[in-house]
Design an enzyme around this catalytic site. Structure first.
Site, PDB file in Angstrom:
ATOM      1  N   ASP A 483       0.809  -1.222   0.000  1.00  0.00           N
ATOM      2  CA  ASP A 483       0.000   0.000   0.000  1.00  0.00           C
ATOM      3  C   ASP A 483       0.839   1.266   0.000  1.00  0.00           C
ATOM      4  O   ASP A 483       0.330   2.349  -0.276  1.00  0.00           O
ATOM      5  CB  ASP A 483      -0.805   0.054   1.305  1.00  0.00           C
ATOM      6  CG  ASP A 483      -2.117  -0.665   1.203  1.00  0.00           C
ATOM      7  OD1 ASP A 483      -2.616  -0.826   0.094  1.00  0.00           O
ATOM      8  OD2 ASP A 483      -2.645  -1.046   2.262  1.00  0.00           O
TER       9      ASP A 483
HETATM   10  C1  GLC Z   1      -2.091  -4.035   5.071  1.00  0.00           C
HETATM   11  C2  GLC Z   1      -3.224  -3.944   4.117  1.00  0.00           C
HETATM   12  C3  GLC Z   1      -2.971  -4.767   2.894  1.00  0.00           C
HETATM   13  C4  GLC Z   1      -1.636  -4.452   2.324  1.00  0.00           C
HETATM   14  C5  GLC Z   1      -0.535  -4.525   3.355  1.00  0.00           C
HETATM   15  C6  GLC Z   1       0.782  -4.058   2.843  1.00  0.00           C
HETATM   16  O1  GLC Z   1      -2.025  -5.303   5.632  1.00  0.00           O
HETATM   17  O2  GLC Z   1      -4.423  -4.370   4.704  1.00  0.00           O
HETATM   18  O3  GLC Z   1      -3.955  -4.526   1.932  1.00  0.00           O
HETATM   19  O4  GLC Z   1      -1.399  -5.330   1.267  1.00  0.00           O
HETATM   20  O5  GLC Z   1      -0.868  -3.740   4.456  1.00  0.00           O
HETATM   21  O6  GLC Z   1       0.806  -2.704   2.584  1.00  0.00           O
HETATM   22  C1  GLC Z   2      -1.542  -0.626   5.037  1.00  0.00           C
HETATM   23  C2  GLC Z   2      -0.187  -0.388   5.531  1.00  0.00           C
HETATM   24  C3  GLC Z   2      -0.055   0.899   6.226  1.00  0.00           C
HETATM   25  C4  GLC Z   2      -0.644   2.029   5.420  1.00  0.00           C
HETATM   26  C5  GLC Z   2      -2.044   1.708   5.002  1.00  0.00           C
HETATM   27  C6  GLC Z   2      -2.624   2.733   4.116  1.00  0.00           C
HETATM   28  O1  GLC Z   2      -2.326  -0.984   6.119  1.00  0.00           O
HETATM   29  O2  GLC Z   2       0.262  -1.437   6.353  1.00  0.00           O
HETATM   30  O3  GLC Z   2       1.292   1.118   6.512  1.00  0.00           O
HETATM   31  O4  GLC Z   2      -0.600   3.208   6.139  1.00  0.00           O
HETATM   32  O5  GLC Z   2      -2.079   0.484   4.366  1.00  0.00           O
HETATM   33  O6  GLC Z   2      -3.952   2.444   3.828  1.00  0.00           O
END
Ligand code: GLC
Ligand code: GLC
Length: 811
Positions: A483
């Site tokens: 993300d």
């Molecule tokens: C969180 C989000 C997931 C994403 C991951 C890595 O676990 O829920 O959608 O792939 O972070 O950013």
């Molecule tokens: C996922 C990631 C986090 C980020 C978020 C954004 O959960 O783990 O670091 O801030 O996505 O939506």
């Protein structure tokens, strides 16, 4: 250091002190009514949707942590205490919390009085039952008073904590006997209310928080409890609560049970009212009558246990490693159920007010859950697919109550579409139910756009085929699985969302990780096409896949590992020439799982690089070296301090990818070593460092660059649950449901002599014995089915209801 222990026979984790490093929680409910419950009875309840239909209130960012729950106060003389210690924090003579499968039991004792609180959500009803059993363990009679307490939320949890100018005036309740009804907004557009009741006459009640707590007090020292008498207050606006007062006298050895219920009722529009201004309580009365006696509650608990026994009988291993058995048979599958239900919506880290169901999150959760309840997996797939856009791309999340996609975190995460193929393939492999592919499914929840599910998969794959960049790698869009890799965002405004800002004009940033997914799930899509008589189309898909494999091994290959991406300027991300972030975990795991470079050697080289450059004693970090400054062209990833979250944290979700990848190249020792490093049962002894619950996975453990190396965060709701279960059940123990059949291909640590395993698959039961006295890491030397040698290690489905004996000799 430990704060409790596993009780495998009871399938419980037993917490023996309330002073755990963090609240350690459990989830109650698996259908529509859900509760979070911490080991001190904190937490909250909701119906289907933690944001839109919140039943009780919770205080975020509070001190002390974990404030608000269902609290039972006991006042004996001048001593006031809670069986779960919070919120009075009165020192207890004995404390224990047992978190089990869908229930928790909290026991506190003080001055010879024992209070045992059993909490669960019964199968098939929308309520939480809290049974409080009080026992006089002293040798003199005891008289004391019990006060119960919940604080109602005014339904929409976000509005509830922001819109005070309205909300302080809307709260309404009704009281009838021992039942307190919370009916805010029922008089206008809502047709649902909550109730809090107890199966005994009460000696008083309160429904106004101000009356119960008193001015300038908190739930640690309510005035009413101190005085020992309720005020029978009726809330008008402000904060409605539910409080019952019950005076109890017990002889030595005597027990009394009180059954409390927090319930949720919906009425049809035309049946809303019993009289003007009086809510229709018929359904509430029926619900309460089902849990009015101990016998009924015992029966409901037995039903809950049977429900779990049945679910967990689908996959059960017996090996010489009790931690492995405990995780596989109990906790990992349990966590898979919870992530399937919650996605990333409601935990002690996910407030329940932000995210709904993630598109890719839910698709991945399904991989760990589909064998447990295939029918619900089917429904979930159709719900998710119905939010897909006609061009194959996706909303990033949808709201569970409405099942509609929302733009809160935008769209254009270009890995999203491919996860739908992963989910559907897993469902087909598990069930063989090809009919799902013919289901008519909306695009963007628009019925006029409905197409068969197979067409959705076609558009998923097609979206990536038609969205490639200058290196013939997939365009990343706003981000991919990571993300925080926001290569088209370029945000320099504080507070701006990294996920919905941009993409910049003409984004060309590409992802090698998505290339790996394209190969893995493209091949699965081709298998689906072949199985449904689309051979030509399958061949065309495989040709595209081959092209992508080539791109991954050329533009995507850095010499010793797979690169991560190309940024919007066409610069390499995750390569030797980078100052920071030279190597990332994700493409190594995904590309090798996809089979890229397995025959030509790159796969093994990439995994060696992971071991030498990313591995630590607590797991594999996401990247190295960590970003020490903010890189405008990379986005959120470089916003985190080094060692945290996506910036070189140990992201538990993608550790199993590397473990799976190690099995693909036959390294059973290494695969298991990786599995163990992040696996809760193996790190229970360092709970003071790890800090989160030792029975479930957390999303992230601070990496070696962090000041708090080894400290976990974001427990429970993480794709780690599903992926570690896929890793251990399909890649390590090696029982893989495929379209062609049930493939058995274990990859074990060489010292493991073997195991036995029971797998229910497509209605038949497979009793599998794996003999590894040869101490191999991988390879099936011979196999028999019901005593007969078979030429392949892929089993065709046996008739439903039969039991099949499978003996596998490794070597
Ligand atoms: C969180 C989000 C997931 C994403 C991951 C890595 O676990 O829920 O959608 O792939 O972070 O950013
Ligand atoms: C996922 C990631 C986090 C980020 C978020 C954004 O959960 O783990 O670091 O801030 O996505 O939506």
């Amino acid at each position: 250091m430990k704060f409790g222990h596993f009780d495998d026979d009871a399938r419980e984790y037993v917490i023996t002190t309330p002073r755990t490093p963090l609240p350690w929680i459990n989830y109650l409910g698996s259908e529509a009514f859900f509760s979070l419950v911490s080991h001190t009875a904190g937490g909250y309840s909701f119906y289907k949707d933690a944001k839109l239909r919140r039943i009780t209130r919770y205080r975020y960012n509070n001190v002390p942590a974990d404030s608000n729950g269902r609290y039972y106060y006991i006042k004996e003389g001048s001593t006031i205490w809670n069986p779960g210690w919070q919120p009075t924090q009165t020192e207890l003579d004995f404390y224990e919390c047992r978190h089990g499968l869908g229930y928790s039991i909290i026991t506190g004792k003080k001055n010879g009085l024992a209070a045992r609180l059993e909490l669960f959500v019964p199968v098939g009803d929308n309520c939480e039952i809290d049974r409080l059993v009080l026992t006089n363990e002293s040798d003199a009679p005891k008289s004391f008073t019990v006060f119960s307490y919940v604080e109602f939320c005014l339904w929409n949890a976000v509005d509830d904590s922001t819109n005070f100018q309205r909300n302080f005036s809307t709260g309404e309740v009704e009281v009838e006997g021992s039942t307190i009804y919370h009916k805010t907004e029922y008089r206008e557009r809502r047709d649902h209310y909550a109730l809090y009741t107890v199966n005994a006459p009460v000696d008083g009640f309160d429904t106004s928080r101000d009356a119960f707590l008193g001015a300038w007090r908190s739930n640690a020292n309510p005035e009413v409890v101190e005085k020992g008498a309720c005020t029978n207050s009726v809330a008008h606006g402000w904060a409605p609560v539910g409080v019952h007062q019950i005076n109890v006298t017990l002889n030595p050895g005597e027990s009394r049970s009180l059954i409390y219920m927090l319930g949720y009722i919906e009425n049809p529009q035309e049946e809303k009212w019993a009289a003007p201004g009086v809510i229709n309580k018929t359904r509430a009365h029926e619900l309460m009558a089902r849990y009015a006696t101990d016998a009924q509650v015992d029966e409901a608990l037995a039903k809950l246990h049977a429900h779990w026994n049945n679910l967990l009988s689908t996959y059960a291993v017996r090996s010489s490693d009790e931690k492995l058995d405990r995780m596989v048979n109990i906790w990992n599958q349990y966590q898979c159920m919870v992530t399937f239900n919650m996605s990333r919506s409601a935990s002690y880290y996910e407030s329940g007010t932000g995210r709904g169901m993630g598109f890719r999150d839910s698709c991945q959760d399904l991989l760990g859950f589909v064998h447990l309840i295939p029918a619900r997996a089917r429904e979930r797939i159709l719900d998710i697919a119905a939010t897909q856009f006609p061009d194959g791309s996706a909303y990033h999340q949808y709201q569970p109550l409405t099942k509609k996609g929302n733009m809160d975190v935008g769209s254009g995460f270009n890995d999203d579409p491919l996860w739908l193929i992963a989910a559907v393939y897993a469902y087909l492999g598990e069930t063989g139910d090809m009919s799902i592919l013919d289901e008519q499914v909306d695009f963007d929840n628009d019925h006029t756009l409905a197409q068969p599910l197979l067409e959705h998969l076609r558009r998923s794959f097609g979206y990536l085929t038609t969205h490639k960049g200058p290196h013939d790698l997939p365009l990343i869009g706003r981000a991919d699985w990571n993300d925080c890799l926001n290569l088209n965002c370029f945000s320099d405004t504080p507070g701006e969302s990294f996920q919905t800002t941009g993409p910049s004009e003409g984004p060309v940033a590409e992802s090698v990780f998505i290339a790996g997914m394209y190969v893995k799930y493209g091949n699965e899509f081709a298998e689906i096409l072949e199985a449904t008589g689309h051979a030509d189309e399958a061949a065309a898909v495989r040709k595209e896949v081959a092209g992508m494999e080539h791109a991954a091994l050329t533009a995507g290959w850095d010499g010793k590992w797979f690169r991560r991406a190309y940024d919007a300027y066409g610069h390499v991300v995750g390569g030797q020439e980078c100052e920071e972030g030279q190597i990332f975990i994700e493409p190594q795991g995904m590309c090798v799982m996809a089979g890229i470079g397995v025959d030509t050697g790159e796969a093994v080289t990439a995994l060696q690089s992971v071991q030498t450059r990313l591995d630590t004693k607590y797991g594999i970090v996401l990247l190295q070296p960590a970003y020490t400054k903010y890189h405008l062209e990379l986005g959120e990833i470089s916003s985190y301090p080094p060692g945290y979250k996506e910036n070189a944290g140990i992201f538990c979700h993608n550790n199993p990818w590397v473990s799976c990848a190690e099995t693909v190249v036959g390294h059973g020792d290494r695969a298991f070593e990786i599995y163990k490093k992040t696996c809760p049962a193996y790190i229970e002894d360092i709970s003071e460092i790890h800090r989160t619950e030792p029975y479930v996975y957390s999303q992230m453990v601070a990496g070696c660059d962090a000041a708090t190396f080894g400290e976990a965060k974001n427990s429970w709701l993480t794709g780690t649950a599903a992926w570690t279960f896929v890793d251990v059940s399909q890649y390590i123990l090696g029982i893989q449901p495929t379209l062609a059949g049930l493939k058995i291909d274990p990859c074990l640590p060489h010292e493991m002599d073997g195991f036995t395993l029971r797998r229910v698959w497509r209605g038949a039961t497979y009793e599998i014995t794996v003999d590894n006295t040869a101490h191999a890491e991988k390879g099936v030397a011979s196999m028999t089915v019901n005593g007969q040698p078979v030429p392949t290690n892929t089993l065709s489905p046996a008739p439903a209801g039969t039991t099949v004996q499978v003996k596998v000799v490794m070597g």
